[in-house]
Every structure is written in structure tokens, then in C-alpha cells.
Design an enzyme around this catalytic site. Structure first.
Site, PDB file in Angstrom:
ATOM      1  N   LYS A  79       0.847  -1.199   0.000  1.00  0.00           N
ATOM      2  CA  LYS A  79       0.000   0.000   0.000  1.00  0.00           C
ATOM      3  C   LYS A  79       0.881   1.247   0.000  1.00  0.00           C
ATOM      4  CE  LYS A  79      -3.891   1.843   2.791  1.00  0.00           C
ATOM      5  NZ  LYS A  79      -4.717   1.563   3.984  1.00  0.00           N
ATOM      6  N   SER A 154      -9.608   1.490   3.092  1.00  0.00           N
ATOM      7  CA  SER A 154      -8.787   2.286   2.205  1.00  0.00           C
ATOM      8  C   SER A 154      -7.716   1.488   1.442  1.00  0.00           C
ATOM      9  CB  SER A 154      -8.074   3.392   2.993  1.00  0.00           C
ATOM     10  OG  SER A 154      -7.219   2.837   3.963  1.00  0.00           O
ATOM     11  N   SER A 178      -9.556  -0.881   7.215  1.00  0.00           N
ATOM     12  CA  SER A 178      -9.024  -0.722   5.861  1.00  0.00           C
ATOM     13  C   SER A 178      -8.321  -1.923   5.254  1.00  0.00           C
ATOM     14  CB  SER A 178      -8.083   0.473   5.802  1.00  0.00           C
ATOM     15  OG  SER A 178      -8.856   1.633   5.747  1.00  0.00           O
TER      16      SER A 178
HETATM   17  N1  GLN Z   1     -12.859   3.930   6.670  1.00  0.00           N
HETATM   18  C1  GLN Z   1     -12.197   4.256   7.896  1.00  0.00           C
HETATM   19  C2  GLN Z   1     -11.768   5.705   7.883  1.00  0.00           C
HETATM   20  O1  GLN Z   1     -11.965   6.330   6.916  1.00  0.00           O
HETATM   21  C3  GLN Z   1     -11.048   3.342   8.148  1.00  0.00           C
HETATM   22  C4  GLN Z   1      -9.846   3.675   7.364  1.00  0.00           C
HETATM   23  C5  GLN Z   1      -8.652   2.842   7.723  1.00  0.00           C
HETATM   24  O2  GLN Z   1      -8.756   1.783   8.350  1.00  0.00           O
HETATM   25  N2  GLN Z   1      -7.511   3.323   7.333  1.00  0.00           N
HETATM   26  O3  GLN Z   1     -11.237   6.215   8.818  1.00  0.00           O
END
Ligand code: GLN
Length: 495
Positions: A79, A154, A178
Site C-alpha cells: 500500500k 482504504s 481498511s
Molecule cells: N474507513 C475508515 C476511515 O476512513 C477506516 C480507514 C482505515 O482503516 N484506514 O477512517
């Protein structure tokens, strides 16, 4: 079966036996990326030269009997919020375009120490804030099961890369879901480890008390292998735990009969799509056939977890992102007359709308006069939630829940409605708030889209979660299904 569709553990065997060379493998995966990534959009950077030369070195080392591990020469995707020495690390933000880190994140060091190759960097929601990868400033990532749908986020690029056979495994980061949400939407396995098991060193900070790096892979065994590669003590992360890392893979086949799995009723409440709920309950039945005791439990604080998560995560983000000021990294606005206007202009230009929203929400929650009502209250919810989990884990070895309330939704559907986007994480944020591990794996398909189930366990129970997941996966016959993008000329909706 093409080599790109083989599990990672089998690639390791083929390399060890000399049936395939690391160079052949690199060529196969790179040409797969060439063929499908224009449509899937999983990668923001592909390191062709580095992968090919690394593969040749791995082959040479293996021939000389000096391969650093049996995984040497296997390419994986990372990532793009993890620092890679000499390779641009953007967090899919305009703010970090052109930032080439002079060092590797701890997890990248670990991957390289095993002789594995970083084939490329994957797309994400800007600074890991989002649940669909639509917040990327760089490109759109599509779900390999249905190109009109989001891959989740994400770590959507990492999940899509694995689902589309562009890499046998990938690393993602999980602050509120994410790794697990995209794994669920893309029909693969993804794990968020216990807070402190994997070092955060060199991972661009989003919310430091919640961030963890985790593996994404096509099956549970591969996930176990990758977890062992990245886990372990690192003195550069003050929260890193100095503990012995078990051989998760070697423990997979253990009998799970007699284990107790709780079904927390709050995770099956309103808002969970009936098809998703039914698939997870069906998985519970399957597990009880394997000798697991399944019982209903309750975690009353779960109801407040999503609100608490978004306050805590945004608060920490507002502080962590203060460093992007145009002075030290990446983007700097042109034409500012003094330093204050330079900061303002740089941040106005560099950050996208969701990141700005989080910085504003977080700054507000931490400001004098509001702190008690928001941040402090959220922290209280967090400790009560932890006690809820401690209580159920006195009796249960694991909890079974859906990973997300729905399957992958259409691109564009939630992007203008932050609340409905945030709802995607309602089942996953609890593990981050409590610091416990969670794994997502496929448990069915609905209208051609994968459904994910989540197993949660107490701190450092990764081995148990992997055993339960493995036993289920074997019994259910997953993951024999491949995303359609792998079957045709690269596109499932236009053939
Ligand atoms: N969707 C969640 C957020 O926007 C989790 C994102 C993540 O785990 N990086 O904070």
C-alpha cells in the site's frame, strides 16, 4: 492453472523445487499487471526494473544455496502509505506527490529480508481515510468482481491487486477496517493484527493509537505466512511488543472442536443486509458442524463505537497531518507572500475534501470547550468497549460477525454522503478501538459479489483466529473462486 493464480505457499514450493524461477514469476506478474491494471487500477507505481533485477538476484542466491528464505523471489504489492526506499510514496495524495523516502518502513524491511520483492505500490483513499478508495487523488480502483463497484477501502488497491491476480499477496493498513473491508469486498482474506504486533515505523501515520499493518492474500494459509513475515519487535515503534512470534502456518491444521464462538447480537442488527447476515449465520452453522460451540453474546457498547471511532481517528489525524506544511515533504504552493500564507495555500491545494473534513472535525473535537463533550467522551466509550470485549473473551475463543454491512457498492454511490460511507466500517472499527485482532474471509457470494465474515479474538490470539478461519475455509471449499477479471480479456462487464 496459470502461475499467477497459484497460492503464495505453492509459489514458494515451485521456487524451491526449481520448477519455476523468480524471474519467470516476476515476468508473469508484471505482464498480468500490464494486461489488466489499466482497467482495475490497483497500482499507483509499478517497479518493473527493481522487481526483475531482484528476481534475478533471488534466483542466483537460491542456486548458490543462499536464499534468505523459502519465500525469496515472490513479489508482493505494498500500500502506498508505507515508505519504500527510492520509490515514490504518495498516500494517494497530491500533498506527497514526488516524495521519495530515503528509508524503508519496518514491514518493507521485513519483506525484503525474507527475499520477497515489492512489485509496486497500491492505490488507497488519500492518507487512508475512506472506505472505497474513491478518495484517492491519483486514480480510480475497480472491484475485479464487478468493475462498476468499489473495491472497498482504504487498502482497495492492495485487495484488488490480489483479487485480480496481479500479486499473490499484499500489505495494507487498518485503522478502522481498511484491510478487512476491502478483503471482504474483493473476496479475499485480510487480517488486522493485535495493536503492537506489527511495527508502524515508516507507515505514514493516520491515527496512531489505531493504525496497524496487515496482510491481504487469496487464502488463509498465505495470510498466516505473510503475518509471520511482518510481525515482530521493532524498537523504533514505541508501541511494538517484544514477544515470540509463533509459526502461524504450522499451527493451522489444529482441531478446532470444543472452541467457543460468540455471535454478538449487535452486529446482526438493523442495517446489515439480509443476504450478508444469512451468509454469516450459515458460516456459524458450518463451524458448529466442525465441533465449535456457537452462542449468542452481547457487547452493548458497540452501538457507540462508530461515533467514538470517527472522533478519535479524526482527532489524531488532525495532529498527525500538521506536519504536511510545504516545508519538509512533497507539495509546496507557489506564489505565497509569507510563511503563513504558504502553509495555508499548500494545505488548501495539497489535501482533498475528505482529508480536510477529518482535520476540521478532529481540530474541533480537541478544541477547548469541546474536548470534554467529544474527545473525552469518545475515549470513555473506548474503555467501556474494551471491558465489553474482555468480558466476552472470558468465555469465547472468538466472535463471528459480518465484516461489512453490505457487499461492494457501486462506484459513486456514497461519495457525496460521508455518513453512509462511514457506516461501511460499523463492524470493523471496534477491533481497532479495543486493540484486538480481526480477520476477514469470504463466506459466500450474492449477485456475483463476495460476502465477508469477520472473526475477532482477544489480544495476541492471531494463531487461534487463523486456525478457525482455516478450518472454515477448508470445510466451505473457499477460495476456489476467482474474480472474473482473471478469466476473460480483462473485463467482466464488456465481453
Ligand atoms: N474507513 C475508515 C476511515 O476512513 C477506516 C480507514 C482505515 O482503516 N484506514 O477512517
Amino acid at each position: 492453472m496459470d502461475v499467477i493464480d497459484r497460492p503464495l505457499y505453492e509459489l514458494a514450493r515451485l521456487l524451491e523445487s526449481g520448477e519455476v524461477s523468480a524471474e519467470e514469476l516476476a515476468v508473469e506478474f508484471l505482464s498480468r499487471i500490464n494486461k489488466v491494471d489499466g482497467i482495475v487500477g490497483a497500482f499507483v507505481t509499478v517497479d518493473r526494473e527493481g522487481t526483475l533485477s531482484g528476481a534475478r538476484m533471488a534466483d542466483k542466491a537460491r542456486r548458490a544455496g543462499e536464499a534468505p528464505s523459502h519465500l525469496a523471489g515472490i513479489p508482493i504489492a505494498v500500500k502506498d502509505n508505507m515508505c519504500t526506499r527510492g520509490i515514490e510514496t504518495t498516500c494517494s495524495s497530491k500533498m506527497l506527490r514526488g516524495f521519495v523516502p530515503p528509508y524503508d518502513a519496518h514491514v518493507v524491511e521485513r519483506v525484503k529480508a525474507a527475499g520477497m520483492l515489492v512489485i509496486g505500490k497500491t492505490n488507497l483513499d488519500e492518507f487512508a481515510m475512506g472506505s472505497s478508495t474513491e478518495n484517492s487523488a491519483l486514480r480510480v480502483t475497480r472491484n475485479p468482481w464487478n468493475l462498476q463497484r468499489v473495491p472497498g477501502g482504504s487498502s482497495g488497491g492492495s485487495a484488488a491487486a490480489v483479487a485480480a491476480s496481479e500479486a499473490p499477496a499484499a500489505l495494507g493498513s487498518d485503522t478502522g477496517g481498511s484491510v478487512r473491508v476491502p478483503a471482504s469486498y474483493c473476496g479475499i482474506v485480510g487480517m488486522k493484527p493485535t495493536y503492537g504486533l506489527v511495527s508502524r515505523y515508516g507507515v505514514v501515520a493516520y491515527a496512531s493509537s489505531l493504525d496497524q499493518v496487515g496482510p491481504l492474500a487469496a487464502n488463509v494459509r498465505d495470510c498466516a505466512i505473510m503475518l509471520r513475515v511482518i510481525a515482530g519487535h521493532d524498537p523504533r515503534d514505541s508501541m511494538s511488543i517484544d514477544a515470540e512470534i509463533p509459526d502461524y502456518e504450522a499451527q493451522l491444521g489444529r482441531d478446532i472442536a470444543g472452541k467457543v464462538i460468540g455471535l454478538p447480537k449487535e452486529y446482526f442488527a438493523e442495517g446489515i443486509e439480509p443476504g450478508v447476515r444469512d451468509a454469516v449465520l450459515e458460516a456459524a452453522k458450518q463451524l458448529s458442524k466442525l465441533g465449535v460451540e456457537v452462542e449468542e453474546v452481547s457487547l452493548p457498547t458497540v452501538e457507540y463505537a462508530l461515533a467514538a471511532y470517527y472522533i478519535i481517528a479524526s482527532s489524531e489525524a488532525s495532529s498527525n497531518l500538521a506536519r504536511f506544511d510545504g516545508v519538509r515533504y512533497g507539495h509546496r504552493a507557489e506564489g505565497a507572500v509569507d510563511s503563513v500564507s504558504m502553509f495555508m495555500k499548500t494545505r488548501a491545494e495539497g489535501f482533498g475534501p475528505e482529508v480536510k473534513r477529518r482535520i476540521m472535525m478532529g481540530t474541533y473535537s480537541l478544541s477547548a470547550g469541546y474536548y470534554d463533550a467529544y474527545y473525552k467522551k469518545a475515549s470513555q466509550v473506548r474503555s467501556t468497549l474494551k471491558s465489553d470485549f474482555d468480558r466476552v473473551f472470558e468465555r469465547c475463543d472468538a466472535l463471528l460477525t459480518p465484516t461489512a454491512p453490505t457487499t461492494a457498492f457501486p462506484i459513486g454511490e456514497r461519495i457525496d454522503d460521508p455518513m453512509s460511507m462511514y457506516m461501511s466500517d460499523v463492524c470493523t472499527v471496534t477491533a481497532n478501538l479495543a486493540g484486538i485482532p480481526g480477520i476477514s474471509l469470504p463466506c459466500g457470494w450474492q449477485d456475483g459479489l463476495p460476502i465477508g465474515m469477520q472473526l475477532l479474538g482477544k489480544r495476541f490470539s492471531e494463531a487461534t483466529l487463523l486456525q478457525l478461519a482455516y478450518a472454515y475455509e477448508q470445510a466451505a471449499g473457499y477460495p476456489s473462486r476467482k474474480a472474473p477479471v482473471t478469466k476473460d480479456r480483462g473485463c467482466c462487464s464488456c465481453h
